[in-house]
Design an enzyme around this catalytic site. Structure first.
Site, short mmCIF file in Angstrom:
data_model
loop_
_atom_site.label_atom_id
_atom_site.label_comp_id
_atom_site.label_asym_id
_atom_site.label_seq_id
_atom_site.Cartn_x
_atom_site.Cartn_y
_atom_site.Cartn_z
N ASN A 220 0.89 -1.17 0.00
CA ASN A 220 0.00 0.00 0.00
C ASN A 220 0.92 1.21 0.00
OD1 ASN A 220 -2.43 -1.54 0.14
ND2 ASN A 220 -2.03 -1.87 2.31
N LYS A 301 0.78 -3.50 -6.21
CA LYS A 301 -0.56 -3.92 -5.75
C LYS A 301 -1.52 -2.94 -6.42
CE LYS A 301 -3.47 -4.22 -1.56
NZ LYS A 301 -3.48 -4.26 -0.09
N GLU A 305 -8.22 -3.88 -2.70
CA GLU A 305 -8.46 -3.25 -1.40
C GLU A 305 -8.35 -1.73 -1.47
OE1 GLU A 305 -5.69 -5.46 1.10
OE2 GLU A 305 -7.23 -6.98 1.43
N ARG A 338 1.18 -8.29 -8.03
CA ARG A 338 0.43 -9.14 -7.10
C ARG A 338 -0.91 -9.60 -7.69
NH1 ARG A 338 -0.87 -7.20 -1.72
NH2 ARG A 338 -0.02 -8.92 -0.52
N LYS A 378 -0.35 -15.23 -3.56
CA LYS A 378 -0.41 -15.70 -2.17
C LYS A 378 -0.64 -17.21 -2.15
CE LYS A 378 -2.04 -11.46 -0.06
NZ LYS A 378 -2.66 -10.85 1.12
N ASP A 383 -6.30 -15.27 2.13
CA ASP A 383 -5.34 -14.32 2.69
C ASP A 383 -4.60 -14.88 3.90
OD1 ASP A 383 -3.96 -11.97 3.03
OD2 ASP A 383 -5.59 -10.86 3.95
N GLU A 405 3.79 -16.03 -2.74
CA GLU A 405 3.91 -15.05 -1.65
C GLU A 405 3.61 -15.75 -0.33
OE1 GLU A 405 2.25 -11.05 -2.27
OE2 GLU A 405 1.50 -11.09 -0.22
N GLU A 411 0.44 -12.48 10.54
CA GLU A 411 -0.70 -11.58 10.66
C GLU A 411 -1.94 -12.27 11.23
OE1 GLU A 411 -1.68 -9.91 6.86
OE2 GLU A 411 -3.61 -9.14 7.52
#
Ligand SMILES: *[C@@H]1O[C@H](CO)[C@@H](O)[C@H](O)[C@H]1NC(C)=O
Ligand SMILES: *[C@@H]1O[C@H](CO)[C@@H](O)[C@H](O)[C@H]1NC(C)=O
Ligand SMILES: *[C@@H]1O[C@H](CO)[C@@H](O)[C@H](O)[C@H]1NC(C)=O
Ligand SMILES: *[C@@H]1O[C@H](CO)[C@@H](O)[C@H](O)[C@H]1NC(C)=O
Ligand SMILES: *[C@@H]1O[C@H](CO)[C@@H](O)[C@H](O)[C@H]1NC(C)=O
Ligand SMILES: *[C@@H]1O[C@H](CO)[C@@H](O)[C@H](O)[C@H]1NC(C)=O
Ligand SMILES: *[C@@H]1O[C@H](CO)[C@@H](O)[C@H](O)[C@H]1NC(C)=O
Ligand SMILES: *[C@@H]1O[C@H](CO)[C@@H](O)[C@H](O)[C@H]1NC(C)=O
Ligand SMILES: *[C@@H]1O[C@H](CO)[C@@H](O)[C@H](O)[C@H]1NC(C)=O
Ligand SMILES: *[C@@H]1O[C@H](CO)[C@@H](O)[C@H](O)[C@H]1NC(C)=O
Ligand SMILES: *[C@@H]1O[C@H](CO)[C@@H](O)[C@H](O)[C@H]1NC(C)=O
Ligand SMILES: *[C@@H]1O[C@H](CO)[C@@H](O)[C@H](O)[C@H]1NC(C)=O
Length: 852
Positions: A220, A301, A305, A338, A378, A383, A405, A411
């Site tokens: 981000n 990215k 989102e 991504r 990913k 996620d 990824e 997280e």
């Protein structure tokens, strides 16, 4: 310039106490070191005299390592010479070695970054295909020695894939997205920091595990990264990392051309096909390469989102990726693009599924990406959950370069406050056979380019080291970073072997330490899965807030698409082809058939693929709901044993790291019970189906705070209900009132552990005193989260804090071996602080061996 650089390198690795700063590169003395001293090299020949060369650095590391491990003093030279019969170690590229010493008898077959290591005879040869490879070889040799391995070896090793990157989600203000170990080592206040010491130390660690590029800012991203001042800063980071063979990459904000960037004109569009936008990016890219000629490339990215991207202009993701690819191509840079692209979706539509998004977006574009684009996927389709099936995208774009990824920063896996050793989870994906065209198609063979004949591919690991001296906030989390590097080099490496090596390097050679660490670490992921979300339902953490503690209802009734579709009778996502979202049909036919059918779907992914009754019987014989209960009790029980396993290391490892980790294991043991109770209560409440073993809701050893005699305290209905025992806590009646809760104990006389469950909120440091018959048993302050701004005291636990009484702040303190008798008076005095009203949930009086 050169002088500051040299002094920085000189500082690297001067390990102080066992504070974790040296990671696995401690070069600690090994037992019986003096026995080996005579046979070890006394001369080091590093075949490059330029101090910024990885070969030169290799010479320095060898000198430091031999000194540290064996107390052996060596002389470092930079050219071929004659030192009698004294043993020596020669490190350099194959080319330089050949020039100085003549051709090797058996020239090793090396590809880029590969190396040859021979410890046979009087001369240890460490020869890289390039300078970076030579440094890798030096670290390999030192790793052997530090583990007490002085066997004679002679072998060549090559990387499985060229992309071995980390992604650091560092924000330019110095904060870190999903970082749990302090502030950024790269940025502060919108600019690159002046002090490069930690960046250089980090490069050294990463180099030793053969990582070759670091993307230093958050996906981000912010356009201000591209200011003239920050490009100079990126240059400084690159300068301290280059001697370690590490290249720097950056994440880009897609709409940068329309942002105000110091030193750049701004445009009214960021349309990737607009010529002015193409010129803008070409221009910026040239400017970066002027300062950083070996920049690794860009990570992007886009349209994910809330991020802008090519779709904003009705352009394809390939057109967006190729915009950067063309700008980078003349400089040899890569675009890591991504695949994490998805839109908000409505749960009321049964066939909606976020898991479908990556294949839906990318499969039609296969073949349209430029050669220097790598699609970064990913491991699973959602996620970084505690368990996911392998992303079907790995098999769906055979004409494109791909990388996996992985997330080293946990997280959704306890945020370094629960220890979870991750390689076994990663291997469920790396070792998965997607059976593309009914042929062996292991994910690890796809990402390395082997399966579909690609030159490019590899791994990207989300890391998030911070300024904490432990790097990741917890010493043990470093085992995940270490193993990530090993797997990026060789995705077939073994979880246990990597852990044994890491343990020897980190804690020494005591076999009982190594065995305990292996047993403990390998149990962590299964335990965490069991007490968070089993059967493929996902982690069941709070996806709307911290991603830390339990909050199963946060999964549903929102547009994020991490749904469970749980209601009173059924649970799970129907991802079948016939009646469901069709996700299982995104896999090649053999795998699609397996997952599409309830009978052939493994239990551990059942609720990922199927919407079933709570009463549906699993392959293990239990019903879905009973298995939820059973595994949550089992997982939390296992987490209690971690404390004892860790305590068994007392005296066998240094006190500093022993104490630090013990605190975390005790926390994990307490919080695993919060998790267990929250999940079983939630589904018990929703389904109305009792636990056959009658555990849910039954707590014979607890005294609920709300049933104590309260003075200055009042009851509080906790939201979500399931994160308080009996759904109720107590709080002080005002935020300045001191509260007292008392109870007469009704347990047989004996020795017990006394636990108190309370809530440690961010925004206050309440203090508590626990008394038995007016004699103090213990006192504590709920201050694990004093820190949030950089000028406050550091946090003790690094996980994302909560300002609420909830599953993230819920925690337990335990006082061991308390002697008590029937009729004793127990009293807790709570003093509120800030917004924290000294909240209490319950007291638990535990006989030896009981978990409640
Ligand atoms: C020595 O190292 C420098 C810096 O990495 C490099 O540019 C140079 O080519 C190397 N020299 C040789 C002879 O390998
Ligand atoms: C020593 O290191 C070599 C090379 O990494 C390895 O093959 C061998 O298994 C190791 N030996 C022991 C006893 O660990
Ligand atoms: C740079 O950072 C290192 C490590 O944090 C510290 O030890 C050193 O004092 C700092 N140097 C300066 C000049 O601030
Ligand atoms: C970038 O950073 C600036 C300065 O902190 C901030 O005003 C802006 O909102 C940020 N942009 C994005 C896209 O986050
Ligand atoms: C460029 O950025 C400045 C500052 O944000 C803004 O005032 C100006 O309108 C922008 N120009 C264009 C062409 O978008
Ligand atoms: C190209 O970059 C230079 C600075 O390096 C800047 O002055 C110039 O305006 C830029 N041109 C375009 C078209 O963005
Ligand atoms: C994208 O296409 C849609 C429909 O095809 C249209 O309504 C919209 O205006 C277009 N957007 C842009 C930015 O061109
Ligand atoms: C680093 O972490 C340790 C515990 O893991 C903690 O005690 C310490 O306060 C932290 N330091 C910083 C600077 O974050
Ligand atoms: C979603 O909301 C509906 C209606 O408010 C409710 O009945 C349902 O239980 C919720 N689902 C979950 C899983 O919380
Ligand atoms: C089939 O899908 C519908 C929604 O369209 C759902 O209500 C129903 O439960 C599903 N049937 C099965 C057997 O899962
Ligand atoms: C769920 O229960 C209903 C009613 O008992 C039954 O008709 C249905 O077949 C069951 N579904 C599954 C997937 O077991
Ligand atoms: C549970 O809480 C209710 C009030 O919410 C209270 O009446 C009841 O006594 C509590 N049960 C126990 C066992 O403390």
């Amino acid at each position: 310039m050169l002088r500051t650089l040299l002094s920085t390198i000189g500082l690297v690795g001067l390990a102080a106490a066992e504070n974790g700063l040296a990671g696995w590169l401690r070069y600690a003395p090994i037992p019986g070191a003096e026995r080996y001293r005579a046979q070890l090299p006394s001369h080091i020949v590093a075949l490059n005299a330029t101090a910024t060369s990885p070969v030169y650095v290799a010479g320095q590391e060898l000198e430091k390592g031999l000194q540290g491990i064996f107390g052996k003093q060596c002389t470092v030279h930079h050219a071929h010479g004659h030192w009698g019969a004294a043993p020596q170690v020669v490190v350099g590229t194959v080319d330089e070695y050949t020039k100085a010493y003549g051709a090797l008898a058996d020239a090793p077959e090396l590809i880029e970054d590969g190396f040859w290591l021979s410890t046979k005879g009087q001369t240890v040869q460490i020869l890289g295909q390039n300078e970076r490879g030579a440094l890798y070889g030096a670290f390999e040799y030192l790793s052997m020695l530090a583990q007490g391995n002085v066997t004679e070896v002679a072998y060549a090793t090559n990387p499985a894939a060229p992309v071995r990157w980390t992604n650091e989600w560092n924000n330019m203000d110095g904060s870190i997205e999903r970082g749990y170990a302090g502030a950024s080592i790269f940025f502060a206040n919108g600019v690159v920091v002046a002090n490069m010491t930690r960046a250089a130390e980090y490069a050294r660690l990463l180099s030793s595990i053969r990582i070759n590029a670091v993307v230093i800012n958050n996906v981000n991203a912010n356009a201000t990264l591209l200011s003239t001042q920050n490009i100079e800063g990126i240059g400084r980071v690159a300068d301290v990392m280059r001697p370690y063979g590490i290249q720097v990459g950056i994440s880009l904000y897609f709409a940068s051309p329309t942002s105000a960037v110091q030193g750049q004109q701004n445009l009214t569009t960021f349309d990737p096909l607009d010529p002015s936008v193409v010129t803008w990016w070409t221009n910026v890219t040239e400017k970066i390469y002027e300062r950083v000629p070996d920049m690794a490339g860009y990570l992007v990215k886009a349209n994910s989102e809330g991020q802008p991207g090519p779709i904003t202009y009705n352009r394809t993701l390939a057109e967006g990726a190729n915009l950067f690819a063309k700008a980078l191509q003349p400089h040899g840079g890569l675009v890591l693009f991504r695949a994490f692209v998805y839109n908000p979706i409505n749960e009321s539509v049964w066939k909606n599924d976020r898991a479908n998004a990556a294949v839906d977006f990318f499969q039609p574009l296969d073949g349209e990406f430029d050669d220097n684009v790598v699609i970064q996927i990913k491991y699973g389709p959602i996620d970084f959950q505690v368990r996911e099936p392998a992303s079907p995208l790995f098999a769906a774009i055979p004409k494109s370069n791909v990388a996996i990824e992985l997330q080293i920063t946990p997280e959704y896996l306890g945020q370094q406050c629960h220890h979870v050793y991750l390689p076994p989870l990663w291997k469920t994906v790396l070792d998965f056979d997607l059976r593309k065209d009914n042929e062996s198609s292991l994910v690890r063979d796809i990402i390395t380019g082997k399966r579909f004949n690609k030159k490019l591919g590899g791994s990207a690991g989300v890391v998030n080291v911070g300024t904490n001296q432990t790097w990741l906030g917890s010493h043990l989390s470093m085992s995940n970073l270490y193993a990530y590097g090993r797997l990026a080099w060789n995705p077939s490496d073994d979880s246990t072997v990597m852990l044994q090596d890491w343990t020897r390097l980190t804690f020494g050679l005591n076999p009982s330490v190594i065995d305990t660490m292996v047993q403990f670490s390998l149990e962590t992921w299964p335990a965490y899965e069991n007490y968070s979300g089993n059967l493929g339902i996902q982690t069941l953490t709070d996806i709307l807030y911290t991603h830390f503690g339990p909050n199963p209802q946060s999964q549903d009734n929102n547009t994020w698409g991490q749904w469970t579709r749980a209601d009173g009778t059924q649970i799970g996502m129907d991802r079948t082809i016939g009646n469901g979202t069709g996700f299982s049909g995104q896999y090649p036919p053999e795998i699609a058939a397996m997952y599409d059918n309830l009978a052939s779907t493994p239990d551990n992914l059942l609720l990922w693929f199927h919407h079933v009754n709570y009463t549906t019987v699993l392959k293990n014989g239990a019903t879905v709901i009973q298995d939820f209960y059973d595994q949550h009790y089992a997982g939390a029980a296992t987490a209690q044993t971690f404390v004892g396993m860790w305590q068994s290391l007392q005296g066998k490892i240094d006190t500093e790291r022993f104490t630090d980790q013990l605190f975390r294991q005790v926390f994990q043991a307490g919080h695993s019970i919060v998790w267990r109770d929250a999940i079983v209560n939630f589904y018990h409440n929703l389904s109305g189906i009792p636990d056959e073993a009658k555990r849910v809701g039954s707590h014979p050893y607890r005294i609920e705070a709300e049933s104590m005699v309260l003075d200055g305290y009042k009851t509080y209905a906790v939201q979500p209900f399931e994160v308080a025992s009996n759904f109720t806590a107590i709080v002080t009646s005002t935020n300045t009132t001191v509260g007292t809760a008392t109870a007469v104990l009704d347990f047989p006389a004996g020795v017990y552990d006394l636990g108190v469950n309370y809530y440690d909120m961010y925004g206050g440091n309440s203090s508590y005193c626990l008394y038995l018959n007016d004699k103090m048993v213990g006192e504590w302050v709920s201050n694990s989260f004093q820190y949030i701004g950089s000028n406050e005291a550091p946090r003790i636990l690094g996980h994302q804090p909560s300002i609420y009484i909830d599953g993230h702040s819920a925690t337990r303190v335990t006082f061991g071996n308390v002697t008590l008798a029937k009729g004793d008076m127990l009293k807790i005095v709570g003093t509120p602080s800030g917004i924290e009203p000294a909240p209490l949930d319950y007291v638990v009086v535990l006989p030896a061996g009981v978990v409640d």
